[in-house]
Design an enzyme around this catalytic site. Structure first.
Site, short mmCIF file in Angstrom:
data_model
loop_
_atom_site.label_atom_id
_atom_site.label_comp_id
_atom_site.label_asym_id
_atom_site.label_seq_id
_atom_site.Cartn_x
_atom_site.Cartn_y
_atom_site.Cartn_z
N ASN A 8 -2.92 1.47 -2.17
CA ASN A 8 -2.71 2.06 -3.57
C ASN A 8 -1.53 2.82 -3.35
O ASN A 8 -1.22 3.98 -2.74
CB ASN A 8 -3.88 2.94 -3.87
CG ASN A 8 -3.49 3.75 -5.35
OD1 ASN A 8 -2.81 3.52 -5.85
ND2 ASN A 8 -4.27 4.76 -5.48
N TRP A 9 -0.38 2.45 -4.10
CA TRP A 9 1.08 3.05 -3.84
C TRP A 9 1.22 4.05 -4.68
O TRP A 9 2.16 5.02 -4.49
CB TRP A 9 2.10 1.94 -4.26
CG TRP A 9 2.15 0.79 -2.98
CD1 TRP A 9 1.37 0.76 -2.03
CD2 TRP A 9 3.28 -0.05 -3.07
NE1 TRP A 9 2.00 -0.41 -1.45
CE2 TRP A 9 3.06 -0.98 -2.10
CE3 TRP A 9 4.44 -0.33 -4.02
CZ2 TRP A 9 3.95 -2.10 -1.57
CZ3 TRP A 9 5.15 -1.55 -3.68
CH2 TRP A 9 4.92 -2.38 -2.61
N LYS A 10 0.44 4.50 -5.65
CA LYS A 10 0.41 5.49 -6.51
C LYS A 10 1.60 5.36 -7.23
O LYS A 10 2.33 4.74 -7.70
CB LYS A 10 0.06 6.89 -5.71
CG LYS A 10 -1.29 6.81 -5.06
CD LYS A 10 -1.95 7.89 -4.49
CE LYS A 10 -3.07 8.14 -3.86
NZ LYS A 10 -3.71 9.08 -3.60
N HIS A 93 -9.74 6.13 -10.51
CA HIS A 93 -9.47 6.75 -9.25
C HIS A 93 -9.50 8.14 -9.41
O HIS A 93 -9.27 8.82 -10.75
CB HIS A 93 -7.96 6.59 -8.87
CG HIS A 93 -7.49 7.02 -7.62
ND1 HIS A 93 -7.13 8.34 -7.48
CD2 HIS A 93 -7.47 6.45 -6.28
CE1 HIS A 93 -6.61 8.61 -6.35
NE2 HIS A 93 -6.98 7.27 -5.61
N GLU A 165 -14.89 7.41 -2.46
CA GLU A 165 -13.64 8.12 -2.08
C GLU A 165 -14.05 9.59 -2.21
O GLU A 165 -14.05 10.12 -3.44
CB GLU A 165 -12.42 7.87 -2.92
CG GLU A 165 -11.89 6.39 -2.69
CD GLU A 165 -10.35 6.37 -2.96
OE1 GLU A 165 -9.62 6.11 -2.19
OE2 GLU A 165 -9.88 6.89 -4.07
N SER A 213 -7.77 9.15 3.61
CA SER A 213 -7.22 9.37 4.98
C SER A 213 -7.20 8.19 5.68
O SER A 213 -7.45 8.49 6.98
CB SER A 213 -7.56 10.56 5.23
OG SER A 213 -7.12 11.67 4.67
N GLY A 234 -4.36 4.84 0.60
CA GLY A 234 -3.23 5.40 -0.40
C GLY A 234 -1.86 5.53 0.60
O GLY A 234 -1.18 4.73 0.65
N GLY A 235 -1.72 7.05 1.12
CA GLY A 235 -0.52 7.19 1.97
C GLY A 235 -0.16 6.18 3.04
O GLY A 235 1.16 5.92 2.95
C1 PEP Z 1 -6.51 7.30 -2.49
O1 PEP Z 1 -5.84 8.22 -3.14
O2 PEP Z 1 -7.14 6.18 -2.79
C2 PEP Z 1 -6.55 7.28 -1.12
C3 PEP Z 1 -7.25 6.83 -0.20
O3 PEP Z 1 -5.24 7.95 -0.55
P1 PEP Z 1 -5.30 8.42 1.00
O4 PEP Z 1 -5.36 7.10 1.81
O5 PEP Z 1 -3.64 8.85 0.99
O6 PEP Z 1 -6.04 9.59 1.51
#
Ligand code: PEP
Length: 254
Positions: A8-10, A93, A165, A213, A234-235
């Site tokens: 998920n590149w947001k 989300h 999540e 994370s 995400g990140g």
């Molecule tokens: C998300 O927001 O869907 C996510 C899992 O972010 P991150 O991996 O950065 O915690």
């Protein structure tokens, strides 16, 4: 069940050129047999170009609206996504729930619309506060996926993916750390049970991901859990090396 990794590149990266560079770095290095275990969710405006340039990658949208057309300023329809070759959508989300007023009811409308138009749907659920109990998660989950019709011969549930999540584990939140894999495995076990109560044996085709994370160092611990069928990332999906290492982890845990 093979593991599924969703990136998920947001609201990243900043330009189309950077988006193409990121997709290209993933695409040149991913083993061809792992394409079907990977889905990428860039911002809307990059989707068409990326889907045209990188046809082997499964592309998805981070959100959409349930109506096909009309007076809905700022919205994007499923038909528009299908028209540019996008087959996956993310719904609910926590950032959309917290910042943009998404509710279980609107998430449910989107889930039903997307399944009826043959999209693969990733629906995100989880605690919004650290002390929200299991009942809060399960109740939100049930509302988000209610009303799905089990129609022979093909069950829509194979197109449904649920991402658990916990909001406090999402890397951009202050003090975030990945959840203990055994704990998220337990919560996902509860969600699987709730799905079984709703849909019986057919619920076994729903895939359940963990998100929060996930990175190259901790992915194996989470993906090795028996109830966890993949990860929503995400990140770490914005760094091609890190993301490829997560994708490659699936080979050792599938
Ligand atoms: C998300 O927001 O869907 C996510 C899992 O972010 P991150 O991996 O950065 O915690």
């Amino acid at each position: 069940m093979t593991k599924l990794i969703v990136g998920n590149w947001k609201l990243n990266p900043a330009t189309l050129n950077e988006a193409v560079a990121l997709a290209s770095a993933v695409s040149v290095s991913v083993k061809s047999e792992l394409y079907e275990q990977m889905v990428l969710l860039p911002p809307f405006v990059f989707l068409e170009e990326l889907a045209k340039k990188f046809r082997q990658i499964q592309w998805g949208a981070q959100d959409f609206f349930w109506e096909d057309k009309g007076a809905y300023t700022g919205e994007i329809s499923l038909g528009m996504l299908k028209d540019i070759g996008v087959g996956w959508v993310l719904v609910g989300h926590s950032e959309r729930r917290r910042m943009f007023g998404e509710t279980d009811e609107t998430v449910n409308k989107k889930v039903l619309a997307a399944l009826s138009q043959d999209f693969k749907v990733i629906v995100a659920v989880g605690e919004l506060q650290r002390d929200d109990g299991e009942e809060v998660i399960i109740s939100s989950f049930k509302k988000s996926i209610s009303g799905i019709k089990l129609q022979a011969p093909s069950s829509k549930l194979q197109d449904l993916i649920v991402a658990y999540e916990p909001v406090w584990a999402i890397s951009t939140n202050p003090g975030a750390v990945a959840d203990d894999p055994a704990r998220s495995n337990g919560i996902i076990g509860q969600l699987k049970l709730a799905a079984y109560e709703m849909f019986g044996d057919e619920s076994k085709s729903i895939r359940f991901l963990y998100g929060g994370s996930v990175n190259a160092a901790n992915a194996a611990g989470s993906l090795a859990q028996p109830n966890i069928d993949g990860a929503l990332v995400g990140g770490a999906s914005l760094n091609s090396d890190e993301f490829l290492r997560i994708i490659n982890t699936t080979a050792s845990v599938s």
